[in-house]
Design an enzyme around this catalytic site. Sequence first.
Site, PDB file in Angstrom:
ATOM      1  N   ASN A 193       0.875  -1.182   0.000  1.00 48.52           N
ATOM      2  CA  ASN A 193       0.000   0.000   0.000  1.00 48.52           C
ATOM      3  C   ASN A 193       0.905   1.222   0.000  1.00 48.52           C
ATOM      4  O   ASN A 193       1.504   1.567   1.016  1.00 48.52           O
ATOM      5  CB  ASN A 193      -0.885  -0.038   1.264  1.00 48.52           C
ATOM      6  N   LYS A 207       0.088   4.290  -0.386  1.00 45.26           N
ATOM      7  CA  LYS A 207      -0.558   5.495   0.175  1.00 45.26           C
ATOM      8  C   LYS A 207      -0.295   6.700  -0.755  1.00 45.26           C
ATOM      9  O   LYS A 207      -0.289   6.532  -1.955  1.00 45.26           O
ATOM     10  CB  LYS A 207      -0.074   5.731   1.606  1.00 45.26           C
ATOM     11  N   HIS A 216      -9.730   1.270   4.442  1.00 39.91           N
ATOM     12  CA  HIS A 216      -8.466   1.395   5.177  1.00 39.91           C
ATOM     13  C   HIS A 216      -8.690   2.352   6.361  1.00 39.91           C
ATOM     14  O   HIS A 216      -9.455   3.311   6.247  1.00 39.91           O
ATOM     15  CB  HIS A 216      -7.374   1.928   4.243  1.00 39.91           C
ATOM     16  N   GLU A 239      -7.080   4.725   7.498  1.00 36.90           N
ATOM     17  CA  GLU A 239      -6.855   6.150   7.214  1.00 36.90           C
ATOM     18  C   GLU A 239      -8.070   6.756   6.520  1.00 36.90           C
ATOM     19  O   GLU A 239      -8.384   7.922   6.694  1.00 36.90           O
ATOM     20  CB  GLU A 239      -5.583   6.326   6.375  1.00 36.90           C
ATOM     21  N   GLU A 271      -5.979  -5.093  10.237  1.00 33.22           N
ATOM     22  CA  GLU A 271      -4.934  -4.109  10.509  1.00 33.22           C
ATOM     23  C   GLU A 271      -5.253  -3.371  11.808  1.00 33.22           C
ATOM     24  O   GLU A 271      -6.043  -2.414  11.801  1.00 33.22           O
ATOM     25  CB  GLU A 271      -4.870  -3.086   9.371  1.00 33.22           C
ATOM     26  N   GLY A 312       2.010   1.952  10.706  1.00 34.18           N
ATOM     27  CA  GLY A 312       2.982   3.041  10.576  1.00 34.18           C
ATOM     28  C   GLY A 312       3.677   3.396  11.885  1.00 34.18           C
ATOM     29  O   GLY A 312       4.331   4.431  11.981  1.00 34.18           O
ATOM     30  N   SER A 367       2.835  -2.512  10.338  1.00 34.74           N
ATOM     31  CA  SER A 367       4.276  -2.653  10.614  1.00 34.74           C
ATOM     32  C   SER A 367       4.839  -4.024  10.266  1.00 34.74           C
ATOM     33  O   SER A 367       5.744  -4.520  10.945  1.00 34.74           O
ATOM     34  CB  SER A 367       4.594  -2.281  12.066  1.00 34.74           C
TER      35      SER A 367
END
Length: 268
Positions: free
Chosen positions: A13, A15, A101, A103, A173, A179, A219
């Site tokens: 991904n 991003k 996702h 985010e 996730e 991250g 991660s």
Amino acid sequence: MANMQRGLLMAGNWKMFKTRSEVEAFILELAPIFQKSPQVEAMVCPSFTLLSTAQKTIKRMGLPLKVSAQNMEYREEGAFTGEVSAIHLKELELRGVLLGHSERRQYYNETDNAINQKTKVALQYGLLPIVCVGELLEQREAGNTDTVVIEQITKALEGLDAKQIPAIVIAYEPVWAIGTGKVCETPEANRVCKLIRTQVTAQFGADAANALRILYGGSMNNANAEALLSQSDIDGGLIGGASLKVDSFAELLNTANQVMSQQTAAVG
Ligand code: PGA
């Protein structure tokens, strides 16, 4: 040991990173170091404007790498300024699309209902929906991980047919692991992935649930990938940071290939 009939999927991904020249350079550099006929399904998810560049460069290099988008609008066309629909993604012959996702949930208020609609439309257009779920740190600390994940799964898959489940991928996730460099401990990551499979079994039956690929994301890197990918209910990875550098992504893909080869040998 992961179920080898499902196979492993490794998705990078990217991003909102990488420019056009960086995407081209990445693919050119990956070509000589990534096997020509891998067992693992390998994928990258660039920004909308770079999907076509990625597709063309991969084709030119004959690389066994698939391309997916990071999001889409569920309505097919209309007065929705700034949006991209399944029709547009399909036209690019993409493999699939990331949906929900964290985010997107956090910064763009994406709801479970919208994710459910997007999943249905992606399937209708033959795109592989990679549906992301996972708890926030405060939800985990309050002991609500299982409730949160089960609710996200139930809502995302609402109204689907059992036959459609194998054409979907779920990515677990944990939001606190994305991250941050704080990976979820391997047994716990597998426990939640198994919980997802149990929930899907309850909703759609064992055949559908056994065919469903469930990825871990948050991660994942070259220090933890082998252990994660060797678990019974983890069928691959959704990788952010470690997918941005060619060397580390290639190493992850090769690790996944090795895990698959070892397990195929052990079974066969
Ligand atoms: P990360 O991102 O690997 O950098 O934690 C994963 C993701 O956001 O999908």
